[in-house]
Design a protein around this motif. Structure first.
Motif, PDB file in Angstrom:
ATOM      1  N   TYR A  12      -8.525   9.195  43.885  1.00 25.88           N
ATOM      2  CA  TYR A  12      -9.746   9.823  43.382  1.00 25.88           C
ATOM      3  C   TYR A  12     -10.921   9.538  44.312  1.00 25.88           C
ATOM      4  O   TYR A  12     -10.891   8.614  45.123  1.00 25.88           O
ATOM      5  CB  TYR A  12     -10.064   9.354  41.964  1.00 25.88           C
ATOM      6  CG  TYR A  12     -10.474   7.917  41.825  1.00 25.88           C
ATOM      7  CD1 TYR A  12     -11.813   7.569  41.717  1.00 25.88           C
ATOM      8  CD2 TYR A  12      -9.535   6.897  41.794  1.00 25.88           C
ATOM      9  CE1 TYR A  12     -12.200   6.237  41.580  1.00 25.88           C
ATOM     10  CE2 TYR A  12      -9.898   5.571  41.658  1.00 25.88           C
ATOM     11  CZ  TYR A  12     -11.236   5.249  41.556  1.00 25.88           C
ATOM     12  OH  TYR A  12     -11.611   3.937  41.433  1.00 25.88           O
ATOM     13  N   ASN A  16     -17.752  11.273  43.259  1.00 28.54           N
ATOM     14  CA  ASN A  16     -17.896  12.177  42.116  1.00 28.54           C
ATOM     15  C   ASN A  16     -18.081  11.268  40.911  1.00 28.54           C
ATOM     16  O   ASN A  16     -17.182  10.513  40.534  1.00 28.54           O
ATOM     17  CB  ASN A  16     -16.655  13.059  41.974  1.00 28.54           C
ATOM     18  CG  ASN A  16     -16.755  14.029  40.831  1.00 28.54           C
ATOM     19  OD1 ASN A  16     -17.155  13.675  39.725  1.00 28.54           O
ATOM     20  ND2 ASN A  16     -16.367  15.266  41.086  1.00 28.54           N
ATOM     21  N   SER A  18     -17.937  11.413  37.786  1.00 35.27           N
ATOM     22  CA  SER A  18     -17.047  11.415  36.621  1.00 35.27           C
ATOM     23  C   SER A  18     -15.684  10.794  36.929  1.00 35.27           C
ATOM     24  O   SER A  18     -14.950  10.420  36.010  1.00 35.27           O
ATOM     25  CB  SER A  18     -16.852  12.836  36.094  1.00 35.27           C
ATOM     26  OG  SER A  18     -16.102  13.615  37.007  1.00 35.27           O
ATOM     27  N   LYS A  19     -15.332  10.667  38.205  1.00 34.47           N
ATOM     28  CA  LYS A  19     -13.974  10.253  38.543  1.00 34.47           C
ATOM     29  C   LYS A  19     -13.661   8.782  38.264  1.00 34.47           C
ATOM     30  O   LYS A  19     -12.538   8.474  37.846  1.00 34.47           O
ATOM     31  CB  LYS A  19     -13.627  10.630  39.988  1.00 34.47           C
ATOM     32  CG  LYS A  19     -13.584  12.145  40.196  1.00 34.47           C
ATOM     33  CD  LYS A  19     -12.668  12.825  39.188  1.00 34.47           C
ATOM     34  CE  LYS A  19     -12.893  14.307  39.120  1.00 34.47           C
ATOM     35  NZ  LYS A  19     -12.128  14.959  38.074  1.00 34.47           N
ATOM     36  N   ASP A  22     -12.715   8.913  34.741  1.00 33.26           N
ATOM     37  CA  ASP A  22     -11.413   9.580  34.609  1.00 33.26           C
ATOM     38  C   ASP A  22     -10.290   8.625  35.003  1.00 33.26           C
ATOM     39  O   ASP A  22      -9.242   8.585  34.362  1.00 33.26           O
ATOM     40  CB  ASP A  22     -11.344  10.835  35.483  1.00 33.26           C
ATOM     41  CG  ASP A  22     -12.227  11.970  34.996  1.00 33.26           C
ATOM     42  OD1 ASP A  22     -12.765  11.886  33.866  1.00 33.26           O
ATOM     43  OD2 ASP A  22     -12.392  12.944  35.761  1.00 33.26           O
ATOM     44  N   GLU A  41      -9.368   4.852  46.226  1.00 36.47           N
ATOM     45  CA  GLU A  41     -10.584   5.625  46.422  1.00 36.47           C
ATOM     46  C   GLU A  41     -10.560   6.309  47.783  1.00 36.47           C
ATOM     47  O   GLU A  41     -10.335   5.660  48.799  1.00 36.47           O
ATOM     48  CB  GLU A  41     -11.804   4.710  46.318  1.00 36.47           C
ATOM     49  CG  GLU A  41     -11.958   4.075  44.959  1.00 36.47           C
ATOM     50  CD  GLU A  41     -13.172   3.158  44.857  1.00 36.47           C
ATOM     51  OE1 GLU A  41     -13.859   2.936  45.884  1.00 36.47           O
ATOM     52  OE2 GLU A  41     -13.435   2.688  43.743  1.00 36.47           O
ATOM     53  N   LEU A  66      -6.865  12.998  40.982  1.00 38.09           N
ATOM     54  CA  LEU A  66      -7.954  13.427  40.110  1.00 38.09           C
ATOM     55  C   LEU A  66      -8.777  14.441  40.897  1.00 38.09           C
ATOM     56  O   LEU A  66      -9.689  14.090  41.633  1.00 38.09           O
ATOM     57  CB  LEU A  66      -8.784  12.223  39.657  1.00 38.09           C
ATOM     58  CG  LEU A  66      -8.001  11.125  38.929  1.00 38.09           C
ATOM     59  CD1 LEU A  66      -8.934  10.020  38.475  1.00 38.09           C
ATOM     60  CD2 LEU A  66      -7.221  11.697  37.755  1.00 38.09           C
ATOM     61  N   GLU A  68     -11.066  17.282  42.450  1.00 38.69           N
ATOM     62  CA  GLU A  68     -12.470  17.693  42.509  1.00 38.69           C
ATOM     63  C   GLU A  68     -12.671  18.236  43.912  1.00 38.69           C
ATOM     64  O   GLU A  68     -11.701  18.433  44.633  1.00 38.69           O
ATOM     65  CB  GLU A  68     -13.405  16.538  42.139  1.00 38.69           C
ATOM     66  CG  GLU A  68     -13.137  15.225  42.830  1.00 38.69           C
ATOM     67  CD  GLU A  68     -13.725  15.141  44.225  1.00 38.69           C
ATOM     68  OE1 GLU A  68     -14.938  15.287  44.400  1.00 38.69           O
ATOM     69  OE2 GLU A  68     -12.942  14.937  45.156  1.00 38.69           O
TER      70      GLU A  68
END
Length: 169
Positions: A12, A16, A18-19, A22, A41, A66, A68
């Protein structure tokens, strides 16, 4: 889909906002199923290469991405590296599966586009964005890449194939 899954790598982009949340939710859900989760990451394309090169030490049984903007831009590379390492990959959107990823389960992009288009139209006609209601997607799609599953030696249960919105052969 992957009955031997004991260790999951989650890729992820922490940039971002929100990640990270998540990821925490993914880890909690997987842990409740007895699956160990390692988070990785990735902020830059070279991070993706470094992460996959390090997988040999961690021995994950699969990769959950995840998705995006960053991961979608780098989807082909992520999918290629997952296949090279013999790892099934799960995504939130179908595009990485079209590129050779294993499967995706997530909101229908066509529905999300329709919602966004409606919002844009309303704003262009004078509506204030703050006055528009929050809308959540209502249609989710399961896309399975059977060709990738076969290449990874994964037998997809017929019941899951029957539930798929699309099967890529």
């Amino acid at each position: 889909m992957v009955p031997h899954l004991k260790r999951l790598a989650v890729l992820y982009n922490p940039e971002n906002k929100s990640k990270p949340m998540d990821f925490a939710q993914t880890r909690e859900a997987a842990n409740s199923l007895g699956i160990k989760v390692d988070g990785f990451e990735a902020r830059e394309p070279q991070d993706v290469d470094r992460i996959f090169a390090g997988f040999a030490a961690g021995n994950p049984d699969g990769v959950s991405v995840l998705d995006e903007a960053f991961t979608m831009i780098n989807a082909r590379r992520i999918v290629e590296l997952a296949r090279r390492h013999g790892l099934p990959s799960m995504h939130s959107f179908r595009e990485p599966v079209d590129a050779g990823g294993h499967l995706s389960y997530g909101p229908s992009q066509s529905e999300m586009t329709a919602i966004a288009t409606t919002f844009i139209g309303r704003i262009l006609k004078g509506a204030k964005p703050a006055d528009l209601p929050v809308q959540q997607p209502t249609k989710f799609e399961l896309v399975i890449n059977l060709k990738t599953a076969k290449a990874l030696g994964i037998e997809v249960p017929p019941t899951l194939l029957a539930r798929a919105d699309e099967v890529i052969e």
